[in-house]
Design a protein around this motif. Sequence first.
Motif, mmCIF file in Angstrom:
data_model
loop_
_atom_site.group_PDB
_atom_site.id
_atom_site.type_symbol
_atom_site.label_atom_id
_atom_site.label_comp_id
_atom_site.label_asym_id
_atom_site.label_seq_id
_atom_site.Cartn_x
_atom_site.Cartn_y
_atom_site.Cartn_z
ATOM 1 N N ARG A 65 33.808 -32.477 14.914
ATOM 2 C CA ARG A 65 33.649 -32.778 13.486
ATOM 3 C C ARG A 65 34.391 -34.065 13.167
ATOM 4 N NH1 ARG A 65 34.356 -26.956 13.065
ATOM 5 N NH2 ARG A 65 32.368 -26.085 12.439
ATOM 6 N N PHE A 66 33.767 -34.880 12.324
ATOM 7 C CA PHE A 66 34.338 -36.155 11.927
ATOM 8 C C PHE A 66 34.246 -36.289 10.412
ATOM 9 C CE2 PHE A 66 32.421 -36.494 16.090
ATOM 10 C CZ PHE A 66 33.465 -36.979 16.846
ATOM 11 N N THR A 67 35.373 -36.558 9.756
ATOM 12 C CA THR A 67 35.369 -36.821 8.327
ATOM 13 C C THR A 67 34.860 -38.236 8.115
ATOM 14 O OG1 THR A 67 37.245 -35.339 8.008
ATOM 15 C CG2 THR A 67 36.782 -36.907 6.241
ATOM 16 N N LEU A 68 33.813 -38.360 7.310
ATOM 17 C CA LEU A 68 33.204 -39.661 7.089
ATOM 18 C C LEU A 68 33.958 -40.432 6.012
ATOM 19 C CD1 LEU A 68 29.450 -38.589 7.054
ATOM 20 C CD2 LEU A 68 30.754 -39.565 8.950
ATOM 21 N N PRO A 69 34.104 -41.748 6.185
ATOM 22 C CA PRO A 69 34.725 -42.543 5.131
ATOM 23 C C PRO A 69 33.831 -42.589 3.891
ATOM 24 C CG PRO A 69 34.195 -43.910 7.059
ATOM 25 C CD PRO A 69 33.773 -42.520 7.364
ATOM 26 N N ASP A 70 34.403 -42.960 2.755
ATOM 27 C CA ASP A 70 33.647 -42.985 1.504
ATOM 28 C C ASP A 70 32.520 -44.005 1.508
ATOM 29 O OD1 ASP A 70 35.194 -40.979 0.431
ATOM 30 O OD2 ASP A 70 36.602 -42.368 -0.534
ATOM 31 N N ASN A 71 32.625 -45.018 2.376
ATOM 32 C CA ASN A 71 31.612 -46.074 2.361
ATOM 33 C C ASN A 71 30.457 -45.821 3.334
ATOM 34 O OD1 ASN A 71 33.145 -46.526 4.668
ATOM 35 N ND2 ASN A 71 32.983 -48.746 4.535
ATOM 36 N N VAL A 72 30.172 -44.554 3.636
ATOM 37 C CA VAL A 72 29.039 -44.208 4.510
ATOM 38 C C VAL A 72 27.962 -43.529 3.680
ATOM 39 C CG1 VAL A 72 28.298 -42.666 6.363
ATOM 40 C CG2 VAL A 72 30.343 -44.016 6.641
ATOM 41 N N ASP A 73 26.719 -43.958 3.890
ATOM 42 C CA ASP A 73 25.573 -43.321 3.262
ATOM 43 C C ASP A 73 25.208 -42.100 4.102
ATOM 44 O OD1 ASP A 73 23.196 -42.540 2.130
ATOM 45 O OD2 ASP A 73 22.108 -44.385 2.607
ATOM 46 N N GLU A 74 25.521 -40.906 3.612
ATOM 47 C CA GLU A 74 25.302 -39.671 4.376
ATOM 48 C C GLU A 74 23.831 -39.433 4.701
ATOM 49 O OE1 GLU A 74 27.089 -36.293 2.524
ATOM 50 O OE2 GLU A 74 29.096 -37.152 2.606
ATOM 51 N N ASN A 75 22.928 -40.003 3.914
ATOM 52 C CA ASN A 75 21.494 -39.810 4.138
ATOM 53 C C ASN A 75 20.919 -40.779 5.160
ATOM 54 O OD1 ASN A 75 21.260 -37.717 2.153
ATOM 55 N ND2 ASN A 75 21.445 -39.308 0.609
ATOM 56 N N SER A 76 21.756 -41.673 5.689
ATOM 57 C CA SER A 76 21.245 -42.712 6.588
ATOM 58 C C SER A 76 21.462 -42.405 8.067
ATOM 59 C CB SER A 76 21.935 -44.040 6.260
ATOM 60 O OG SER A 76 23.285 -44.014 6.729
#
Length: 149
Positions: A108-119
């Motif tokens: 599991r990796f916590t995504l940074p705020d500047n990532v488009d989760e739908n991409s």
Amino acid sequence: MSNLTRWNPINEFEDLMSRYNRMFGLSRTEGEGKDLFSRSDWAPAVDIKETPETFTIEAELPGMDKKDVKITVHDGVLSIEGERKHEEETKDEKLHRIERYYGSFTRRFTLPDNVDENSVKANFKDGLLKLTLQKAEPKEPKAIEVDIQ
């Protein structure tokens, strides 16, 4: 045939930290609590790279097929789950040494705020899983005015 399990002190530490985080409500993933006393026997090695436009995660999954891997994004957390099945001993073969890891895994990796989760795009070739995540502008917090009744 007896099951051989390789002891990995890093997994023990990760398990301890995961329990600590769940106990104090620091875990961001849903459903993690049901696995309180279970852990993966192995976890694939990953490389994380960044360009001005994307993040790339490459995971080594030798001997696996893409149908054995599941990728999800939920609440800002990217999960890679899968299982590498153990080869069974046959009448013609006798196993003398097992050094490869088998069984299920979860990364599991916590995504940074500047990532488009739908991409998120995934590519699996020659035992290498490559995930590409497009960067986006960080979401600005919105103030919501609430009427008092």
